[in-house]
Design a protein around this motif. Structure first.
Motif, PDB file in Angstrom:
ATOM      1  N   PHE A 132       0.818  -1.207   0.000  1.00 33.93           N
ATOM      2  CA  PHE A 132       0.000   0.000   0.000  1.00 33.93           C
ATOM      3  C   PHE A 132       0.856   1.263   0.000  1.00 33.93           C
ATOM      4  O   PHE A 132       0.457   2.286  -0.562  1.00 33.93           O
ATOM      5  N   GLU A 133       2.024   1.175   0.635  1.00 35.13           N
ATOM      6  CA  GLU A 133       2.934   2.322   0.615  1.00 35.13           C
ATOM      7  C   GLU A 133       3.444   2.577  -0.802  1.00 35.13           C
ATOM      8  O   GLU A 133       3.541   3.726  -1.252  1.00 35.13           O
ATOM      9  N   LEU A 134       3.769   1.500  -1.516  1.00 30.00           N
ATOM     10  CA  LEU A 134       4.206   1.623  -2.906  1.00 30.00           C
ATOM     11  C   LEU A 134       3.091   2.204  -3.770  1.00 30.00           C
ATOM     12  O   LEU A 134       3.331   3.060  -4.636  1.00 30.00           O
ATOM     13  N   PHE A 135       1.870   1.763  -3.518  1.00 33.35           N
ATOM     14  CA  PHE A 135       0.714   2.266  -4.252  1.00 33.35           C
ATOM     15  C   PHE A 135       0.519   3.763  -3.986  1.00 33.35           C
ATOM     16  O   PHE A 135       0.237   4.545  -4.902  1.00 33.35           O
ATOM     17  N   SER A 136       0.682   4.174  -2.729  1.00 34.17           N
ATOM     18  CA  SER A 136       0.525   5.585  -2.373  1.00 34.17           C
ATOM     19  C   SER A 136       1.597   6.443  -3.031  1.00 34.17           C
ATOM     20  O   SER A 136       1.310   7.544  -3.519  1.00 34.17           O
ATOM     21  N   ARG A 137       2.830   5.947  -3.064  1.00 31.88           N
ATOM     22  CA  ARG A 137       3.906   6.700  -3.708  1.00 31.88           C
ATOM     23  C   ARG A 137       3.643   6.841  -5.207  1.00 31.88           C
ATOM     24  O   ARG A 137       3.908   7.895  -5.792  1.00 31.88           O
ATOM     25  N   ALA A 138       3.121   5.779  -5.814  1.00 30.59           N
ATOM     26  CA  ALA A 138       2.824   5.832  -7.252  1.00 30.59           C
ATOM     27  C   ALA A 138       1.751   6.879  -7.541  1.00 30.59           C
ATOM     28  O   ALA A 138       1.849   7.637  -8.510  1.00 30.59           O
ATOM     29  N   LEU A 139       0.715   6.945  -6.683  1.00 33.75           N
ATOM     30  CA  LEU A 139      -0.341   7.934  -6.864  1.00 33.75           C
ATOM     31  C   LEU A 139       0.212   9.352  -6.719  1.00 33.75           C
ATOM     32  O   LEU A 139      -0.195  10.258  -7.447  1.00 33.75           O
ATOM     33  N   ALA A 140       1.148   9.533  -5.775  1.00 32.22           N
ATOM     34  CA  ALA A 140       1.739  10.861  -5.581  1.00 32.22           C
ATOM     35  C   ALA A 140       2.548  11.293  -6.799  1.00 32.22           C
ATOM     36  O   ALA A 140       2.535  12.458  -7.193  1.00 32.22           O
ATOM     37  N   VAL A 141       3.237  10.330  -7.419  1.00 27.44           N
ATOM     38  CA  VAL A 141       4.050  10.644  -8.596  1.00 27.44           C
ATOM     39  C   VAL A 141       3.158  10.945  -9.804  1.00 27.44           C
ATOM     40  O   VAL A 141       3.442  11.846 -10.605  1.00 27.44           O
ATOM     41  N   ILE A 142       2.049  10.214  -9.926  1.00 24.14           N
ATOM     42  CA  ILE A 142       1.156  10.381 -11.077  1.00 24.14           C
ATOM     43  C   ILE A 142       0.550  11.782 -11.113  1.00 24.14           C
ATOM     44  O   ILE A 142       0.485  12.416 -12.162  1.00 24.14           O
TER      45      ILE A 142
END
Length: 266
Positions: A132-142
């Motif tokens: 979920f942390e990886l998913f959150s970081r991906a959303l922040a980058v997008i």
């Protein structure tokens, strides 16, 4: 529409439920056997097969929904459903919403199955938290605009896919194109997929190429770097979204026309 939708949703849910959950049950059983007996060849083969079924299960379930749709309105149950006092718009509306609901059910089950298998294969809190942390970081980058564009892109792609299936079933079962048959339904779907896929691919590639031109040179001292402005990535999705929206409208009209013609003949 509500009664018709409730009826076909209930029937389809009963027909796909095993494809959505049985592979998970078998995968968990084989995983326990693997923990108990180690890397036994038979257990490894069984686990590999069930994991494969776990992945393809939702897709098989959606294919079952399409088969049920054909049988219900054009196949062996067509006489009954054609006799119901529903207009073409009501029938096609219920068909479309049923596909949407079935896709949501299949997608949700696939997501839940994936999480359960992650916990089963790596039963630590860290593994899920890292996911979920990886998913959150991906959303922040997008970024916000890109995320909204991606969601709309996926939704419109799903809608055009549903109307493509509905059109293939209605066209393949219509006497406008010759004798109705299941083979003609499949052939219509393949031809439609190839034509729309080629056009969509060209539009998507052109949009990406246009987006890739939105770059600038970042110079820091002696270092020169070509940087892509990710904040504008959503622009590469606008043309494909527009094409799929227009295609959905055309396919929806064609499906309505063909089904209405069938009802008028019947």
């Amino acid at each position: 529409m509500g009664k018709l939708l409730g009826r076909i949703f209930k029937d389809d849910f009963k027909s796909i439920i095993l494809w959505l959950f049985l592979p998970l049950v078998f995968a968990l059983v084989f995983n326990q056997l693997l923990n108990a007996f180690g890397e036994n060849p038979l257990v490894m083969v069984g686990l590999s097969l069930t994991l494969t079924l776990l992945i393809i299960g939702p897709f098989v379930a959606l294919i079952s929904v399409a088969i049920n749709d054909y049988e219900r309105f054009y196949g062996k149950y067509a006489a009954f459903f054609s006799s119901l006092p529903y207009k073409t718009s009501t029938i096609n509306g219920a068909r479309f919403l049923n596909y949407v609901l079935m896709a949501l059910v299949a997608g949700l089950c696939a997501f839940v199955n994936y999480l359960i298998m992650i916990m089963s294969l790596s039963p630590t809190e860290a593994s899920l938290s890292e996911l979920f942390e990886l998913f959150s970081r991906a959303l922040a980058v997008i970024g916000g605009k890109n995320l909204i564009a991606i969601i709309i892109y996926i939704l419109v792609l799903g809608i055009v896919s549903i109307f493509q299936v509905m059109f293939a079933i209605s066209a393949g079962s219509s006497r406008v194109f010759g004798k109705p048959s299941k083979a003609k339904v499949i052939l219509t779907f393949i031809i439609t997929s190839l034509i729309l896929g080629l056009i969509f691919g060209r539009i998507q590639i052109a949009s990406v190429m246009e987006y890739e031109s939105l770059e600038y040179i970042n110079q820091t001292g002696a270092n020169i770097e070509l940087v892509t402005d990710n904040a504008l990535a959503y622009k590469s999705m606008l043309a494909p979204i527009g094409f799929n929206t227009l295609t959905s409208a055309i396919l929806a009209w064609a499906t309505h026309f063909l089904h209405d013609k069938k009802l008028s003949v019947a």
